[in-house]
Write a protein that holds these residues in place. Structure first.
Motif, PDB file in Angstrom:
ATOM      1  N   HIS A 115       0.834  -1.201   0.000  1.00 48.07           N
ATOM      2  CA  HIS A 115       0.000   0.000   0.000  1.00 48.07           C
ATOM      3  C   HIS A 115       0.873   1.255   0.000  1.00 48.07           C
ATOM      4  N   ARG A 116       0.328   2.340  -0.535  1.00 46.51           N
ATOM      5  CA  ARG A 116       0.968   3.645  -0.435  1.00 46.51           C
ATOM      6  C   ARG A 116      -0.091   4.723  -0.530  1.00 46.51           C
ATOM      7  N   PRO A 117       0.088   5.903  -0.035  1.00 45.00           N
ATOM      8  CA  PRO A 117       1.216   6.395   0.747  1.00 45.00           C
ATOM      9  C   PRO A 117       1.155   5.899   2.188  1.00 45.00           C
ATOM     10  N   LEU A 118       2.235   6.138   2.921  1.00 43.18           N
ATOM     11  CA  LEU A 118       2.377   5.612   4.270  1.00 43.18           C
ATOM     12  C   LEU A 118       1.246   6.059   5.199  1.00 43.18           C
ATOM     13  N   GLY A 119       0.917   7.336   5.202  1.00 36.98           N
ATOM     14  CA  GLY A 119      -0.136   7.830   6.084  1.00 36.98           C
ATOM     15  C   GLY A 119      -1.459   7.122   5.855  1.00 36.98           C
ATOM     16  N   SER A 120      -1.810   6.914   4.609  1.00 33.41           N
ATOM     17  CA  SER A 120      -3.053   6.211   4.285  1.00 33.41           C
ATOM     18  C   SER A 120      -2.977   4.747   4.690  1.00 33.41           C
ATOM     19  N   ALA A 121      -1.813   4.146   4.498  1.00 33.65           N
ATOM     20  CA  ALA A 121      -1.635   2.741   4.885  1.00 33.65           C
ATOM     21  C   ALA A 121      -1.778   2.586   6.394  1.00 33.65           C
ATOM     22  N   LEU A 122      -1.246   3.524   7.167  1.00 34.04           N
ATOM     23  CA  LEU A 122      -1.365   3.454   8.625  1.00 34.04           C
ATOM     24  C   LEU A 122      -2.821   3.624   9.064  1.00 34.04           C
ATOM     25  N   GLN A 123      -3.540   4.537   8.413  1.00 32.57           N
ATOM     26  CA  GLN A 123      -4.966   4.702   8.717  1.00 32.57           C
ATOM     27  C   GLN A 123      -5.731   3.418   8.416  1.00 32.57           C
ATOM     28  N   PHE A 124      -5.427   2.805   7.282  1.00 32.30           N
ATOM     29  CA  PHE A 124      -6.085   1.560   6.880  1.00 32.30           C
ATOM     30  C   PHE A 124      -5.793   0.461   7.893  1.00 32.30           C
ATOM     31  N   SER A 125      -4.529   0.365   8.328  1.00 37.02           N
ATOM     32  CA  SER A 125      -4.137  -0.650   9.303  1.00 37.02           C
ATOM     33  C   SER A 125      -4.889  -0.473  10.610  1.00 37.02           C
ATOM     34  N   THR A 126      -4.986   0.760  11.066  1.00 37.63           N
ATOM     35  CA  THR A 126      -5.706   1.039  12.310  1.00 37.63           C
ATOM     36  C   THR A 126      -7.169   0.616  12.189  1.00 37.63           C
ATOM     37  N   LEU A 127      -7.806   1.007  11.110  1.00 40.46           N
ATOM     38  CA  LEU A 127      -9.210   0.667  10.896  1.00 40.46           C
ATOM     39  C   LEU A 127      -9.409  -0.843  10.796  1.00 40.46           C
ATOM     40  N   LEU A 128      -8.529  -1.512  10.059  1.00 38.29           N
ATOM     41  CA  LEU A 128      -8.624  -2.964   9.913  1.00 38.29           C
ATOM     42  C   LEU A 128      -8.454  -3.653  11.271  1.00 38.29           C
ATOM     43  N   GLY A 129      -7.506  -3.188  12.058  1.00 37.62           N
ATOM     44  CA  GLY A 129      -7.297  -3.756  13.386  1.00 37.62           C
ATOM     45  C   GLY A 129      -8.514  -3.582  14.285  1.00 37.62           C
ATOM     46  N   GLU A 130      -9.138  -2.405  14.205  1.00 31.02           N
ATOM     47  CA  GLU A 130     -10.349  -2.160  15.000  1.00 31.02           C
ATOM     48  C   GLU A 130     -11.470  -3.112  14.595  1.00 31.02           C
ATOM     49  N   ARG A 131     -11.615  -3.322  13.293  1.00 31.18           N
ATOM     50  CA  ARG A 131     -12.699  -4.167  12.784  1.00 31.18           C
ATOM     51  C   ARG A 131     -12.462  -5.643  13.084  1.00 31.18           C
ATOM     52  N   LEU A 132     -11.204  -6.029  13.264  1.00 31.12           N
ATOM     53  CA  LEU A 132     -10.878  -7.438  13.526  1.00 31.12           C
ATOM     54  C   LEU A 132     -10.613  -7.726  15.005  1.00 31.12           C
ATOM     55  N   ARG A 133     -10.779  -6.707  15.844  1.00 26.72           N
ATOM     56  CA  ARG A 133     -10.554  -6.897  17.287  1.00 26.72           C
ATOM     57  C   ARG A 133     -11.426  -8.046  17.782  1.00 26.72           C
ATOM     58  N   GLY A 134     -10.803  -8.963  18.522  1.00 31.03           N
ATOM     59  CA  GLY A 134     -11.500 -10.136  19.019  1.00 31.03           C
ATOM     60  C   GLY A 134     -11.411 -11.331  18.075  1.00 31.03           C
ATOM     61  N   HIS A 135     -10.915 -11.088  16.847  1.00 32.73           N
ATOM     62  CA  HIS A 135     -10.777 -12.175  15.867  1.00 32.73           C
ATOM     63  C   HIS A 135      -9.317 -12.422  15.480  1.00 32.73           C
ATOM     64  N   ILE A 136      -8.548 -11.331  15.401  1.00 30.74           N
ATOM     65  CA  ILE A 136      -7.122 -11.403  15.069  1.00 30.74           C
ATOM     66  C   ILE A 136      -6.393 -10.560  16.106  1.00 30.74           C
ATOM     67  N   ASP A 137      -5.279 -11.056  16.611  1.00 32.95           N
ATOM     68  CA  ASP A 137      -4.509 -10.354  17.634  1.00 32.95           C
ATOM     69  C   ASP A 137      -4.224  -8.916  17.174  1.00 32.95           C
ATOM     70  N   PRO A 138      -4.534  -7.912  18.005  1.00 34.99           N
ATOM     71  CA  PRO A 138      -4.339  -6.518  17.612  1.00 34.99           C
ATOM     72  C   PRO A 138      -2.880  -6.128  17.365  1.00 34.99           C
ATOM     73  N   SER A 139      -1.926  -6.925  17.824  1.00 36.89           N
ATOM     74  CA  SER A 139      -0.519  -6.596  17.609  1.00 36.89           C
ATOM     75  C   SER A 139      -0.121  -6.648  16.128  1.00 36.89           C
ATOM     76  N   TYR A 140      -0.943  -7.248  15.289  1.00 38.60           N
ATOM     77  CA  TYR A 140      -0.656  -7.291  13.845  1.00 38.60           C
ATOM     78  C   TYR A 140      -0.888  -5.952  13.166  1.00 38.60           C
ATOM     79  N   PHE A 141      -1.589  -5.029  13.831  1.00 38.37           N
ATOM     80  CA  PHE A 141      -2.020  -3.788  13.195  1.00 38.37           C
ATOM     81  C   PHE A 141      -1.422  -2.560  13.863  1.00 38.37           C
ATOM     82  N   TYR A 142      -1.314  -1.496  13.093  1.00 39.57           N
ATOM     83  CA  TYR A 142      -0.819  -0.228  13.625  1.00 39.57           C
ATOM     84  C   TYR A 142      -1.876   0.384  14.541  1.00 39.57           C
TER      85      TYR A 142
END
Length: 139
Positions: free
Chosen positions: A107-134
Motif C-alpha cells: 500500500h501507499r502512501p504511508l499515512g493512508s496505509a497506517l490509517q487503513f491498518s488502524t481501521l482494519l485492526g479495530e474491525r478485527l478486534r477479538g478475531h485477530i490479535d491486535p498486535s498485527y495492526f498499527y
C-alpha cells in the motif's frame, strides 16, 4: 495477466471476499502487507483479514497486471468509505497445485496505509490479535 486468475481476485473484492474464495488459498497461505506488523498465516486467518479488508473499500480499481510463472502482479487504486486514498501493488504467488500460497500487498502512501491498518485492526478486534495492526496508541 492470466484473465481467469485476475477475474478470480477482482471478483473476490467485488463480492467482499465470499467464503468460497478462501478455498483457493493453500492451507498454510501467508499474507504480508504494509498494513500488517507481521505476516498473517493460515487459510482461516488470512480469509478473516482479506474479507474484512474488502469491506473497507468504497472503490477498488485494478489498473494493470502481468503474470510471470507462478506469480501475478496487480496494480490497483482504492478509496475507503472514510475517504482514504490508496494505491498499491499486490503480488500473488501460487504453489505447484495452483493454490494461493503467498499474498504480498504493498500500500501507499504511508499515512493512508497506517490509517487503513488502524481501521482494519479495530474491525478485527477479538478475531485477530491486535498486535498485527498499527495503533496510534501503541497497543
Amino acid at each position: 495477466m492470466n484473465k481467469s486468475n485476475k477475474n478470480e481476485w477482482e471478483n473476490a473484492f467485488a463480492e467482499k471476499f465470499q467464503d468460497a474464495f478462501a478455498e483457493t488459498f493453500a492451507e498454510n497461505v501467508v499474507l504480508e502487507a504494509v498494513v500488517l506488523n507481521s505476516p498473517i498465516t493460515g487459510r482461516d486467518n488470512v480469509q478473516k483479514v482479506m474479507k474484512e479488508a474488502s469491506k473497507i473499500y468504497e472503490t477498488l480499481t485494478f489498473t494493470r497486471g502481468t503474470t510471470a510463472g507462478l506469480q501475478e502482479y496487480i496494480e490497483w487504486e482504492a478509496q475507503t468509505f472514510t475517504g482514504v486514498q490508496l494505491k498499491g501493488v499486490t503480488i500473488l504467488t501460487r504453489n505447484e497445485n495452483g493454490a494461493l500460497a503467498h499474498i504480498a500487498i504493498h500500500h501507499r502512501p504511508l499515512g493512508s496505509a497506517l490509517q487503513f491498518s488502524t481501521l482494519l485492526g479495530e474491525r478485527l478486534r477479538g478475531h485477530i490479535d491486535p498486535s498485527y495492526f498499527y495503533s496510534e496508541k501503541g497497543e
